[in-house]
Design an enzyme around this catalytic site. Structure first.
Site, PDB file in Angstrom:
ATOM      1  N   ASP A  22      -9.179  -6.992   1.312  1.00  0.00           N
ATOM      2  CA  ASP A  22      -8.491  -7.096   0.079  1.00  0.00           C
ATOM      3  C   ASP A  22      -9.773  -8.274  -0.817  1.00  0.00           C
ATOM      4  OD1 ASP A  22      -6.263  -6.977  -2.050  1.00  0.00           O
ATOM      5  OD2 ASP A  22      -5.963  -9.744  -1.174  1.00  0.00           O
ATOM      6  N   SER A  23      -9.441  -8.542  -2.333  1.00  0.00           N
ATOM      7  CA  SER A  23      -9.242  -9.359  -2.659  1.00  0.00           C
ATOM      8  C   SER A  23      -9.831 -10.916  -2.534  1.00  0.00           C
ATOM      9  CB  SER A  23      -9.597  -8.826  -4.583  1.00  0.00           C
ATOM     10  OG  SER A  23      -8.251  -9.311  -4.280  1.00  0.00           O
ATOM     11  N   TYR A  54      -9.588  -8.330  -8.965  1.00  0.00           N
ATOM     12  CA  TYR A  54      -9.890  -6.452  -9.016  1.00  0.00           C
ATOM     13  C   TYR A  54      -9.555  -6.139 -10.210  1.00  0.00           C
ATOM     14  CZ  TYR A  54     -12.824  -6.119  -4.274  1.00  0.00           C
ATOM     15  OH  TYR A  54     -13.381  -6.065  -3.560  1.00  0.00           O
ATOM     16  N   GLY A  55      -8.309  -6.143 -10.177  1.00  0.00           N
ATOM     17  CA  GLY A  55      -7.606  -5.776 -11.021  1.00  0.00           C
ATOM     18  C   GLY A  55      -8.047  -5.662 -12.867  1.00  0.00           C
ATOM     19  N   CYS A  85      -5.212  -3.349   0.038  1.00  0.00           N
ATOM     20  CA  CYS A  85      -5.318  -4.128  -1.309  1.00  0.00           C
ATOM     21  C   CYS A  85      -5.192  -2.432  -2.154  1.00  0.00           C
ATOM     22  CB  CYS A  85      -6.408  -3.862  -2.216  1.00  0.00           C
ATOM     23  SG  CYS A  85      -7.739  -3.976  -3.295  1.00  0.00           S
ATOM     24  N   ASN A  86      -3.988  -2.523  -3.551  1.00  0.00           N
ATOM     25  CA  ASN A  86      -3.388  -1.026  -4.564  1.00  0.00           C
ATOM     26  C   ASN A  86      -4.686  -1.380  -5.418  1.00  0.00           C
ATOM     27  OD1 ASN A  86      -0.370  -0.983  -3.610  1.00  0.00           O
ATOM     28  ND2 ASN A  86      -0.753  -3.115  -3.603  1.00  0.00           N
ATOM     29  N   THR A  87      -4.900  -1.845  -5.583  1.00  0.00           N
ATOM     30  CA  THR A  87      -6.403  -1.234  -6.005  1.00  0.00           C
ATOM     31  C   THR A  87      -6.949  -0.492  -6.181  1.00  0.00           C
ATOM     32  OG1 THR A  87      -6.139  -3.981  -7.478  1.00  0.00           O
ATOM     33  CG2 THR A  87      -7.784  -2.306  -8.323  1.00  0.00           C
ATOM     34  N   GLU A 162      -3.764 -16.986  -6.468  1.00  0.00           N
ATOM     35  CA  GLU A 162      -4.697 -17.681  -5.621  1.00  0.00           C
ATOM     36  C   GLU A 162      -5.052 -19.059  -5.822  1.00  0.00           C
ATOM     37  OE1 GLU A 162      -7.273 -15.904  -3.762  1.00  0.00           O
ATOM     38  OE2 GLU A 162      -6.429 -14.067  -3.646  1.00  0.00           O
ATOM     39  N   CYS A 194       0.718  -4.464  -5.680  1.00  0.00           N
ATOM     40  CA  CYS A 194      -0.222  -4.988  -5.664  1.00  0.00           C
ATOM     41  C   CYS A 194       0.178  -5.826  -4.331  1.00  0.00           C
ATOM     42  CB  CYS A 194      -0.795  -6.256  -6.132  1.00  0.00           C
ATOM     43  SG  CYS A 194      -2.269  -7.308  -6.479  1.00  0.00           S
ATOM     44  N   THR A 195      -0.762  -6.009  -3.478  1.00  0.00           N
ATOM     45  CA  THR A 195      -0.348  -7.115  -1.829  1.00  0.00           C
ATOM     46  C   THR A 195      -0.300  -8.292  -2.123  1.00  0.00           C
ATOM     47  OG1 THR A 195      -3.105  -7.274  -0.904  1.00  0.00           O
ATOM     48  CG2 THR A 195      -1.170  -5.077  -0.144  1.00  0.00           C
ATOM     49  N   HIS A 196      -0.884  -8.773  -3.867  1.00  0.00           N
ATOM     50  CA  HIS A 196      -0.521 -10.108  -3.633  1.00  0.00           C
ATOM     51  C   HIS A 196       0.719 -10.717  -4.522  1.00  0.00           C
ATOM     52  CE1 HIS A 196      -4.939 -11.438  -4.188  1.00  0.00           C
ATOM     53  NE2 HIS A 196      -4.725 -12.201  -3.977  1.00  0.00           N
TER      54      HIS A 196
HETATM   55  N1  DGL Z   1      -4.175  -7.949  -3.797  1.00  0.00           N
HETATM   56  C1  DGL Z   1      -4.786  -6.917  -4.497  1.00  0.00           C
HETATM   57  C2  DGL Z   1      -4.540  -5.322  -5.186  1.00  0.00           C
HETATM   58  O1  DGL Z   1      -3.119  -4.426  -4.683  1.00  0.00           O
HETATM   59  C3  DGL Z   1      -5.904  -6.506  -5.763  1.00  0.00           C
HETATM   60  C4  DGL Z   1      -5.595  -7.873  -6.750  1.00  0.00           C
HETATM   61  C5  DGL Z   1      -7.133  -8.501  -7.991  1.00  0.00           C
HETATM   62  O2  DGL Z   1      -7.517  -8.987  -7.187  1.00  0.00           O
HETATM   63  O3  DGL Z   1      -6.674  -8.276  -8.646  1.00  0.00           O
HETATM   64  O4  DGL Z   1      -4.583  -4.553  -6.175  1.00  0.00           O
END
Ligand code: DGL
Length: 282
Positions: A22-23, A54-55, A85-87, A162, A194-196
């Site tokens: 993930d990021s 990453y978004g 990470c979904n992105t 974060e 998004c996994t966050h």
């Molecule tokens: N947690 C990631 C996701 O699922 C990336 C979030 C990010 O870095 O913007 O998309």
């Protein structure tokens, strides 16, 4: 002098592992699911903390980062990679799947399937890049053409998580603003795209109606991974080794943040990913 980090990473020790990345700390919500469903699997975790979020990245950058991570993971004795990470799943999965000799799994289709089974009024909260890709609506409409999907990008959520500010009052205000259009659309099911975002569940659940159903795509992705490991005869039957955590940014920050979800101080190493000859177009 020889760098002990390099030596540790160059020598193949222990069983073949599952790589997840993930990021940042979003992947910990996927790791939690691996611990629950695949307790015998050893895991290599990578957080690209030097380059989050990453978004806000372009599709070309995300694809390049994912190729770098998978190239590094290929040198680390992994038998499978799950994109935590979904992105990355939305922007890079289809391109990289045929490029590596191990199965690479993403979150979008498992999440879309779980939601489409439950509902016809689906909300998706995700990063800007994931929303722009249209990956979730595309997957859901393909599975359930009669359903309706509303998406909202939530660019402030990843920085909130974060920087460890999810308990602050502004987290709730930000969440209320993001969720407002989904409440107006009367969604009954919400995908954490998004996994966050599952880290924010305690806040989100006090805003949306109590009847709302929540889909964490990690649950279905890990279930699919279990099936694939069985089909390939790769499932581990001996106890797991402790998870190895690697990050691209400074290790202490990740360590401090991760402890609240892991329940212990992880060992974290900072690593450098390989530069690839094909550069992203920026
Ligand atoms: N947690 C990631 C996701 O699922 C990336 C979030 C990010 O870095 O913007 O998309």
């Amino acid at each position: 002098m020889e760098n002990p980090l390099h030596r540790r990473h160059a020598v193949t020790v222990g069983p073949a592992r599952i790589g997840i990345f993930d990021s940042g700390v979003g992947g910990l919500t996927v790791l939690r699911e691996i611990y629950r469903q695949l307790p015998n699997e050893s895991v290599l975790y990578f957080g690209d903390t030097a380059r989050l979020p990453y978004g806000a990245r372009s599709p070309e950058e995300i694809l390049y980062f994912v190729r770098q991570i998978l190239t590094w993971m290929a040198s680390q004795n992994v038998k499978m990679v799950m994109m935590a990470c979904n992105t990355s799943s939305a922007l890079a999965l289809d391109a990289v799947q045929p490029e590596f000799p191990f199965p690479v799994l993403g979150l979008i289709r498992p999440g879309a399937q779980a939601a489409a089974r439950l509902s016809q009024r689906i909300g998706v909260i995700a990063t800007q890049a994931t929303v722009d890709s249209g990956a979730y609506p595309d997957a859901i409409y393909e599975l359930a053409p009669g359903s309706q999907v509303w998406q909202v990008s939530c660019p402030k959520f990843v920085p909130l998580v974060e920087s460890n500010q999810i308990q602050q009052p502004q987290a709730r205000q930000i969440a209320e603003t993001y969720l407002q259009p989904l409440m107006a659309a009367r969604i009954d099911t919400l995908i954490y795209g998004c996994t966050h975002y599952p880290h924010l569940a305690p806040v989100l659940k006090t805003i949306l109606p109590a009847s709302t159903r929540y889909i964490d795509p990690a649950v279905s992705m890990v279930a699919a991974a279990a099936q694939e490991l069985d089909a390939l005869g790769l499932r581990s039957t001996s106890p797991a080794w402790s998870t190895e955590f690697c990050v691209s940014g400074p290790a202490p920050g990740f360590k401090r943040l991760a402890v609240q979800w892991l329940g212990h101080q992880p060992q974290v190493s900072q690593i450098r990913l390989p530069e690839l000859t094909v550069k992203p177009v920026s």
